[in-house]
Design a protein around this motif. Sequence first.
Motif, PDB file in Angstrom:
ATOM      1  N   MET A 175     -22.214  15.728  -2.669  1.00  0.00           N
ATOM      2  CA  MET A 175     -22.182  14.568  -1.775  1.00  0.00           C
ATOM      3  C   MET A 175     -23.592  14.035  -1.517  1.00  0.00           C
ATOM      4  N   VAL A 176     -24.532  14.938  -1.381  1.00  0.00           N
ATOM      5  CA  VAL A 176     -25.931  14.516  -1.205  1.00  0.00           C
ATOM      6  C   VAL A 176     -26.422  13.785  -2.446  1.00  0.00           C
ATOM      7  N   LEU A 177     -26.075  14.302  -3.629  1.00  0.00           N
ATOM      8  CA  LEU A 177     -26.477  13.647  -4.880  1.00  0.00           C
ATOM      9  C   LEU A 177     -25.849  12.264  -5.013  1.00  0.00           C
ATOM     10  N   VAL A 178     -24.593  12.127  -4.595  1.00  0.00           N
ATOM     11  CA  VAL A 178     -23.926  10.817  -4.618  1.00  0.00           C
ATOM     12  C   VAL A 178     -24.667   9.838  -3.720  1.00  0.00           C
ATOM     13  N   SER A 179     -25.056  10.298  -2.546  1.00  0.00           N
ATOM     14  CA  SER A 179     -25.777   9.433  -1.609  1.00  0.00           C
ATOM     15  C   SER A 179     -27.132   9.014  -2.167  1.00  0.00           C
ATOM     16  N   ILE A 180     -27.837   9.952  -2.786  1.00  0.00           N
ATOM     17  CA  ILE A 180     -29.145   9.640  -3.388  1.00  0.00           C
ATOM     18  C   ILE A 180     -28.986   8.634  -4.523  1.00  0.00           C
ATOM     19  N   ASP A 181     -27.950   8.823  -5.341  1.00  0.00           N
ATOM     20  CA  ASP A 181     -27.687   7.910  -6.456  1.00  0.00           C
ATOM     21  C   ASP A 181     -27.461   6.489  -5.956  1.00  0.00           C
ATOM     22  N   ARG A 182     -26.646   6.327  -4.933  1.00  0.00           N
ATOM     23  CA  ARG A 182     -26.373   4.990  -4.393  1.00  0.00           C
ATOM     24  C   ARG A 182     -27.602   4.416  -3.698  1.00  0.00           C
ATOM     25  N   TYR A 183     -28.384   5.276  -3.091  1.00  0.00           N
ATOM     26  CA  TYR A 183     -29.604   4.815  -2.414  1.00  0.00           C
ATOM     27  C   TYR A 183     -30.571   4.195  -3.420  1.00  0.00           C
ATOM     28  N   VAL A 184     -30.786   4.872  -4.534  1.00  0.00           N
ATOM     29  CA  VAL A 184     -31.689   4.350  -5.563  1.00  0.00           C
ATOM     30  C   VAL A 184     -31.105   3.087  -6.190  1.00  0.00           C
ATOM     31  N   ALA A 185     -29.790   3.075  -6.436  1.00  0.00           N
ATOM     32  CA  ALA A 185     -29.148   1.921  -7.079  1.00  0.00           C
ATOM     33  C   ALA A 185     -29.243   0.665  -6.230  1.00  0.00           C
ATOM     34  N   ILE A 186     -29.151   0.801  -4.939  1.00  0.00           N
ATOM     35  CA  ILE A 186     -29.170  -0.361  -4.047  1.00  0.00           C
ATOM     36  C   ILE A 186     -30.581  -0.725  -3.601  1.00  0.00           C
ATOM     37  N   CYS A 187     -31.370   0.270  -3.234  1.00  0.00           N
ATOM     38  CA  CYS A 187     -32.688   0.016  -2.659  1.00  0.00           C
ATOM     39  C   CYS A 187     -33.790  -0.173  -3.704  1.00  0.00           C
ATOM     40  N   ASP A 188     -33.577   0.339  -4.904  1.00  0.00           N
ATOM     41  CA  ASP A 188     -34.574   0.173  -5.970  1.00  0.00           C
ATOM     42  C   ASP A 188     -33.861  -0.080  -7.305  1.00  0.00           C
ATOM     43  N   PRO A 189     -33.101  -1.182  -7.393  1.00  0.00           N
ATOM     44  CA  PRO A 189     -32.274  -1.436  -8.587  1.00  0.00           C
ATOM     45  C   PRO A 189     -33.068  -1.654  -9.871  1.00  0.00           C
ATOM     46  N   LEU A 190     -34.295  -2.184  -9.758  1.00  0.00           N
ATOM     47  CA  LEU A 190     -35.098  -2.465 -10.947  1.00  0.00           C
ATOM     48  C   LEU A 190     -35.540  -1.196 -11.665  1.00  0.00           C
ATOM     49  N   HIS A 191     -35.695  -0.121 -10.915  1.00  0.00           N
ATOM     50  CA  HIS A 191     -36.144   1.136 -11.508  1.00  0.00           C
ATOM     51  C   HIS A 191     -35.033   2.187 -11.579  1.00  0.00           C
TER      52      HIS A 191
END
Length: 334
Positions: free
Chosen positions: A123-139
């Motif tokens: 669940m923590v990994l899922v949250s981190i994945d979505r965090y990067v996808a939304i907050c830093d989509p270019l990278h």
Amino acid sequence: HRRTVPSVMEEDELCFPQFTNLSCRKLNRSQFEKVLVSFMLCFISVITVSLNLLVIISISHFRQLHTSTNLVLLSLAVSDFSVGFLILFQLMLIDGCWYLNDTMCVLYYILDVVVTSASVGNMVLVSIDRYVAICDPLHYSLKVTLKRARVCISLCWICSLSYVIIALRTNFKQPGRFNSCFGECVINVGFTEQVADLFVTFIIPVTVIIVLYVRVFLVAAAQVQAMRSHIAAVTHQHSRKIIVKDSEMKAAKILGVVVVAFLICLCPYFCVTLVGQDTLLNTLSSAFVICLFYFNSCLNPLIYAFFYPWFRNSIKYIISLQILKPGSCDANIL
């Protein structure tokens, strides 16, 4: 101490009649209660195992689903699938007796803690994945790769196994030495281990999950709102970017539902653990909390079925046996 079988029984019937003075006594349950509880546990177990098996087959078979996000969902499905089998152990405990040997008692706890810890980690990994996808989509494509996802998932399971070995190390030397009678399954957990368990498997992960998702939804909502306000003036290329952002927002909402369901199902269990599981084990509220804890494992695939078209399409392929056809792994199910 954590106990799966209470030490105080009310019925005269013994777990092991051949050991009159050493056997634990069975719980005082009516036949109706036994049948009802058995049916509910079997139902939850079958649904949990079946639905999560569909998720495992879908993500493993279809190449279109081999993404970093789905890889974490696959790991989560494996842990939930394992929970479905562990539920069957609860069928033995309906009358309050543990009929397997002491080694199986320790093994049951090891599997239970490993699977639970791995679920929290996923669940923590899922949250981190979505965090990067939304907050830093270019990278995102650079930071979150399949290789890194595999490494993180492997570390999650390895850390879960290492954690349970350290926490239950005193129970490995002589399994069953903390039992007060035959038919009991008692695992000794020190105060330090209990505090560590509370922080490692509940407080820290839940705090990280909540903070990341609050950040995700704030950023996603701001991005979507900003782009929609200029939708009439943008080009076709920019419109495609809006669609991408909307799809990311939808994915964040879906996984947000998964996380919220996870918190709702697990928070009561850990609250009961904080108060003292032994004192509440015979109460109806404790039984409800445990059932709610297990129910979360069959809830995730249901959420996928309602929100993810790829999961519904893959189920059709599996049920119709089209998955057995050559080249089915390259089928377009998105």
